[in-house]
Design a protein around this motif. Structure first.
Motif, PDB file in Angstrom:
ATOM      1  N   LEU A 104      19.834  -3.481  -7.285  1.00 29.13           N
ATOM      2  CA  LEU A 104      19.438  -3.558  -8.694  1.00 29.13           C
ATOM      3  C   LEU A 104      19.529  -2.194  -9.368  1.00 29.13           C
ATOM      4  O   LEU A 104      19.924  -2.094 -10.536  1.00 29.13           O
ATOM      5  CB  LEU A 104      18.008  -4.106  -8.804  1.00 29.13           C
ATOM      6  N   SER A 105      19.169  -1.146  -8.629  1.00 37.52           N
ATOM      7  CA  SER A 105      19.215   0.196  -9.204  1.00 37.52           C
ATOM      8  C   SER A 105      20.629   0.579  -9.615  1.00 37.52           C
ATOM      9  O   SER A 105      20.828   1.312 -10.591  1.00 37.52           O
ATOM     10  CB  SER A 105      18.662   1.202  -8.202  1.00 37.52           C
ATOM     11  N   SER A 106      21.627   0.080  -8.906  1.00 37.37           N
ATOM     12  CA  SER A 106      23.011   0.409  -9.244  1.00 37.37           C
ATOM     13  C   SER A 106      23.449  -0.240 -10.551  1.00 37.37           C
ATOM     14  O   SER A 106      24.451   0.170 -11.147  1.00 37.37           O
ATOM     15  CB  SER A 106      23.948  -0.027  -8.110  1.00 37.37           C
ATOM     16  N   ILE A 107      22.697  -1.226 -11.016  1.00 33.65           N
ATOM     17  CA  ILE A 107      23.014  -1.913 -12.273  1.00 33.65           C
ATOM     18  C   ILE A 107      22.084  -1.487 -13.400  1.00 33.65           C
ATOM     19  O   ILE A 107      22.514  -1.137 -14.498  1.00 33.65           O
ATOM     20  CB  ILE A 107      22.909  -3.446 -12.107  1.00 33.65           C
ATOM     21  N   TYR A 108      20.781  -1.506 -13.126  1.00 28.56           N
ATOM     22  CA  TYR A 108      19.773  -1.328 -14.175  1.00 28.56           C
ATOM     23  C   TYR A 108      19.067   0.018 -14.130  1.00 28.56           C
ATOM     24  O   TYR A 108      18.275   0.327 -15.016  1.00 28.56           O
ATOM     25  CB  TYR A 108      18.709  -2.423 -14.070  1.00 28.56           C
ATOM     26  N   GLY A 109      19.308   0.829 -13.095  1.00 28.97           N
ATOM     27  CA  GLY A 109      18.458   1.969 -12.874  1.00 28.97           C
ATOM     28  C   GLY A 109      17.149   1.500 -12.240  1.00 28.97           C
ATOM     29  O   GLY A 109      17.035   0.361 -11.782  1.00 28.97           O
ATOM     30  N   PRO A 110      16.122   2.345 -12.191  1.00 27.33           N
ATOM     31  CA  PRO A 110      14.845   1.922 -11.608  1.00 27.33           C
ATOM     32  C   PRO A 110      14.271   0.707 -12.339  1.00 27.33           C
ATOM     33  O   PRO A 110      14.322   0.623 -13.574  1.00 27.33           O
ATOM     34  CB  PRO A 110      13.946   3.151 -11.798  1.00 27.33           C
ATOM     35  N   VAL A 111      13.759  -0.247 -11.576  1.00 29.38           N
ATOM     36  CA  VAL A 111      13.189  -1.465 -12.153  1.00 29.38           C
ATOM     37  C   VAL A 111      11.709  -1.544 -11.815  1.00 29.38           C
ATOM     38  O   VAL A 111      11.228  -0.917 -10.867  1.00 29.38           O
ATOM     39  CB  VAL A 111      13.911  -2.725 -11.629  1.00 29.38           C
ATOM     40  N   ALA A 112      10.978  -2.329 -12.593  1.00 28.50           N
ATOM     41  CA  ALA A 112       9.580  -2.617 -12.272  1.00 28.50           C
ATOM     42  C   ALA A 112       9.533  -3.677 -11.183  1.00 28.50           C
ATOM     43  O   ALA A 112      10.417  -4.533 -11.095  1.00 28.50           O
ATOM     44  CB  ALA A 112       8.841  -3.099 -13.510  1.00 28.50           C
ATOM     45  N   VAL A 113       8.501  -3.622 -10.363  1.00 29.62           N
ATOM     46  CA  VAL A 113       8.283  -4.642  -9.338  1.00 29.62           C
ATOM     47  C   VAL A 113       6.976  -5.346  -9.645  1.00 29.62           C
ATOM     48  O   VAL A 113       5.935  -4.702  -9.812  1.00 29.62           O
ATOM     49  CB  VAL A 113       8.230  -4.028  -7.924  1.00 29.62           C
ATOM     50  N   VAL A 114       7.026  -6.650  -9.765  1.00 35.00           N
ATOM     51  CA  VAL A 114       5.819  -7.477  -9.889  1.00 35.00           C
ATOM     52  C   VAL A 114       5.682  -8.207  -8.564  1.00 35.00           C
ATOM     53  O   VAL A 114       6.502  -9.065  -8.232  1.00 35.00           O
ATOM     54  CB  VAL A 114       5.906  -8.441 -11.084  1.00 35.00           C
ATOM     55  N   HIS A 115       4.647  -7.847  -7.824  1.00 33.82           N
ATOM     56  CA  HIS A 115       4.552  -8.132  -6.395  1.00 33.82           C
ATOM     57  C   HIS A 115       3.309  -8.964  -6.114  1.00 33.82           C
ATOM     58  O   HIS A 115       2.186  -8.499  -6.306  1.00 33.82           O
ATOM     59  CB  HIS A 115       4.490  -6.785  -5.661  1.00 33.82           C
ATOM     60  N   PHE A 116       3.512 -10.209  -5.681  1.00 35.02           N
ATOM     61  CA  PHE A 116       2.407 -11.088  -5.303  1.00 35.02           C
ATOM     62  C   PHE A 116       2.300 -11.094  -3.786  1.00 35.02           C
ATOM     63  O   PHE A 116       3.228 -11.526  -3.092  1.00 35.02           O
ATOM     64  CB  PHE A 116       2.646 -12.501  -5.840  1.00 35.02           C
ATOM     65  N   ASP A 117       1.160 -10.652  -3.264  1.00 33.38           N
ATOM     66  CA  ASP A 117       1.061 -10.430  -1.827  1.00 33.38           C
ATOM     67  C   ASP A 117      -0.402 -10.191  -1.468  1.00 33.38           C
ATOM     68  O   ASP A 117      -1.174  -9.686  -2.287  1.00 33.38           O
ATOM     69  CB  ASP A 117       1.895  -9.193  -1.447  1.00 33.38           C
ATOM     70  N   ALA A 118      -0.765 -10.504  -0.240  1.00 33.16           N
ATOM     71  CA  ALA A 118      -2.077 -10.118   0.272  1.00 33.16           C
ATOM     72  C   ALA A 118      -2.130  -8.645   0.614  1.00 33.16           C
ATOM     73  O   ALA A 118      -3.220  -8.067   0.735  1.00 33.16           O
ATOM     74  CB  ALA A 118      -2.423 -10.951   1.509  1.00 33.16           C
ATOM     75  N   HIS A 119      -0.957  -8.007   0.766  1.00 33.99           N
ATOM     76  CA  HIS A 119      -0.856  -6.650   1.300  1.00 33.99           C
ATOM     77  C   HIS A 119      -0.168  -5.720   0.314  1.00 33.99           C
ATOM     78  O   HIS A 119       0.648  -6.152  -0.506  1.00 33.99           O
ATOM     79  CB  HIS A 119      -0.083  -6.666   2.615  1.00 33.99           C
ATOM     80  N   LEU A 120      -0.453  -4.418   0.450  1.00 35.58           N
ATOM     81  CA  LEU A 120       0.118  -3.432  -0.461  1.00 35.58           C
ATOM     82  C   LEU A 120       1.617  -3.246  -0.265  1.00 35.58           C
ATOM     83  O   LEU A 120       2.376  -3.167  -1.234  1.00 35.58           O
ATOM     84  CB  LEU A 120      -0.573  -2.081  -0.256  1.00 35.58           C
ATOM     85  N   ASP A 121       2.041  -3.079   0.989  1.00 37.39           N
ATOM     86  CA  ASP A 121       3.452  -2.823   1.327  1.00 37.39           C
ATOM     87  C   ASP A 121       3.972  -1.516   0.759  1.00 37.39           C
ATOM     88  O   ASP A 121       5.190  -1.324   0.618  1.00 37.39           O
ATOM     89  CB  ASP A 121       4.357  -3.981   0.888  1.00 37.39           C
ATOM     90  N   THR A 122       3.053  -0.612   0.428  1.00 41.18           N
ATOM     91  CA  THR A 122       3.437   0.738  -0.009  1.00 41.18           C
ATOM     92  C   THR A 122       2.972   1.779   1.008  1.00 41.18           C
ATOM     93  O   THR A 122       2.886   2.970   0.694  1.00 41.18           O
ATOM     94  CB  THR A 122       2.824   1.078  -1.382  1.00 41.18           C
ATOM     95  N   TRP A 123       2.674   1.343   2.208  1.00 41.07           N
ATOM     96  CA  TRP A 123       2.126   2.244   3.220  1.00 41.07           C
ATOM     97  C   TRP A 123       3.149   3.260   3.699  1.00 41.07           C
ATOM     98  O   TRP A 123       4.325   2.935   3.919  1.00 41.07           O
ATOM     99  CB  TRP A 123       1.633   1.444   4.421  1.00 41.07           C
ATOM    100  N   HIS A 124       2.668   4.475   3.915  1.00 38.63           N
ATOM    101  CA  HIS A 124       3.470   5.467   4.627  1.00 38.63           C
ATOM    102  C   HIS A 124       3.666   4.950   6.048  1.00 38.63           C
ATOM    103  O   HIS A 124       2.740   4.418   6.662  1.00 38.63           O
ATOM    104  CB  HIS A 124       2.740   6.816   4.646  1.00 38.63           C
ATOM    105  N   PRO A 125       4.871   5.082   6.605  1.00 42.54           N
ATOM    106  CA  PRO A 125       5.111   4.559   7.956  1.00 42.54           C
ATOM    107  C   PRO A 125       4.165   5.113   9.017  1.00 42.54           C
ATOM    108  O   PRO A 125       3.930   4.456  10.033  1.00 42.54           O
ATOM    109  CB  PRO A 125       6.556   4.979   8.237  1.00 42.54           C
TER     110      PRO A 125
END
Length: 400
Positions: free
Chosen positions: A193-214
């Motif tokens: 998507l970034s190759s078309i639109y540049g950075p996009v917003a993410v609307v994320h439905f989840d029980a978990h953050l999924d932004t964790w540092h590894p």
């Protein structure tokens, strides 16, 4: 077939029965295909019951789009049968197959959505099933490369000729709806998507953050300061990686339905530093569906290109048990669908439904059914967005 059409026009049951009798006894019926037009054959043999036919999503026509790059479409269903980046229960590689099977009661003949006033399979958009990306289960570095290349190629496909130059610019570029697969498939999608639109917003439905540092998955075998390690790519770190690659629009992204345990309050602080806002599961009770949805739309905006990502574990495991990391206390299927309907003003340029793991589903296939219904609601909102007179997206960053 013409006799049946005439009988229906006359409107009498006895006339219809007589037409059947004449058709069955006609010489034409004894001579296979002789004299039949394509229209006749389509009318006679071109539909399926919910339980018949090859298992494509909603009985849509199937093209292996990665092998046929000239195929034009407006919205594509794409399977990503990958689950070797999970942290708990595997099995989501079978999710695309299960969701497709669960969608069998949908069809272009009977999928009018009253809330939107349209049938997403019979409106302006050509919707097709592009099949699955053939992803290796043995090498995650290769798998990530395969998915990134596949999504990038498909993101640069052409909309149908009728829509490529439409005045409604939302129609100008094709849209992708992915069936996962584990949630890590979001990273290669965001790269595309970034190759078309540049950075996009993410609307994320989840029980978990999924932004964790590894490093939140600690191991003496890895160097937490080395971001190139393949083990950093998981279904709980892909948005952290996407942030580091500048794929996500600054201060425009939203989590909703959160209820996971954390390693500490630092998890939320790290998430905030990456530009996200959070709505917990409980917020749907405290705010109500209408207010929660409005706050999401107000934060993201209606013109910002959006990647809508639905982890099925946002639904309570009592209602959707077939998932890899179940968390008790989630939303009902109805609550999720109501929120999705309320945010249909968003400029969704791609979406996914992930983490359906049918081996853990109930005998009624309720998780797969929820996934198929969620996909239908997303398709409806995409088609609604592209209606003449609807909201339009900003011009893409590049011309294809």
């Amino acid at each position: 077939m013409r006799l049946l059409t005439a009988a229906l026009a006359l409107g009498g049951l006895s006339t219809i029965a007589k037409a059947h009798e004449e058709l069955d006894n006609s010489p034409k019926s004894q001579e296979p295909f002789v004299g039949w037009t394509k229209e006749d054959l389509d009318a006679k043999w071109g539909t399926d019951w919910g339980f018949s036919g090859i298992s494509t999503f909603a009985h849509l026509p199937h093209t292996r789009c990665l092998q046929h790059p000239d195929e034009e479409y407006d919205i594509a269903i794409l399977g990503a049968p990958f689950d070797t980046a999970v942290s708990y229960r595997p099995g989501a590689r079978f999710g695309p197959r299960a969701i497709r099977a669960a969608s069998s009661r949908q069809s272009s003949m009977r999928s009018y959505n009253p809330r939107a006033g349209l049938n997403p399979y019979a409106d302006w958009a050509k919707v097709i099933d592009c099949g699955d990306i053939p992803i290796t289960p043995f090498d995650n570095a290769l798998a990530l490369r395969q998915m990134t290349e596949a999504y990038t190629n498909l993101a640069h496909s052409k909309a149908t000729a009728a829509n490529a130059k439409s005045e409604v610019t939302y129609r100008n570029k094709p849209k992708l709806l992915s069936l996962g697969g584990d949630h890590s498939i979001a990273l290669p999608t965001l790269r595309a998507l970034s190759s078309i639109y540049g950075p996009v917003a993410v609307v994320h439905f989840d029980a978990h953050l999924d932004t964790w540092h590894p490093a939140k998955y600690p191991s003496a075998w890895i160097d937490p300061e080395d971001p190139t390690q393949q083990s950093f790519f998981t279904h709980g770190t892909m948005f952290w990686l996407a942030h580091n690659e500048s794929l996500i629009a600054k201060d425009k992204s939203v989590h909703a339905g959160l209820r996971t345990r954390l390693s500490g309050i630092g998890d939320n602080e790290e998430d905030t530093s990456q530009g996200w806002i959070r709505f917990s599961t409980d917020d749907i009770d405290d705010l109500g569906v209408k207010t929660l949805a409005k706050q999401i739309v107000d934060h993201v905006g209606t013109e910002t290109p959006v990647y809508l990502s639905i982890d099925i574990d946002v639904i309570d495991p009592g209602l959707a048990p077939g998932t890899g990391t179940p968390e008790p206390g989630g939303w009902t299927t109805r609550e999720l669908i109501r929120v999705l309907r309320r945010i249909d003003a968003l400029n969704v340029v791609a979406a996914d439904v992930v983490e359906v793991s049918p081996a853990f589903d109930g005998s009624g296939e309720q998780t797969a059914l929820a996934g198929a219904q969620v996909a239908y609601e997303i398709l409806t909102s995409m088609v609604k967005r592209g209606k003449v007179g609807g909201k339009v997206e900003r011009e893409p960053k590049t011309e294809l």
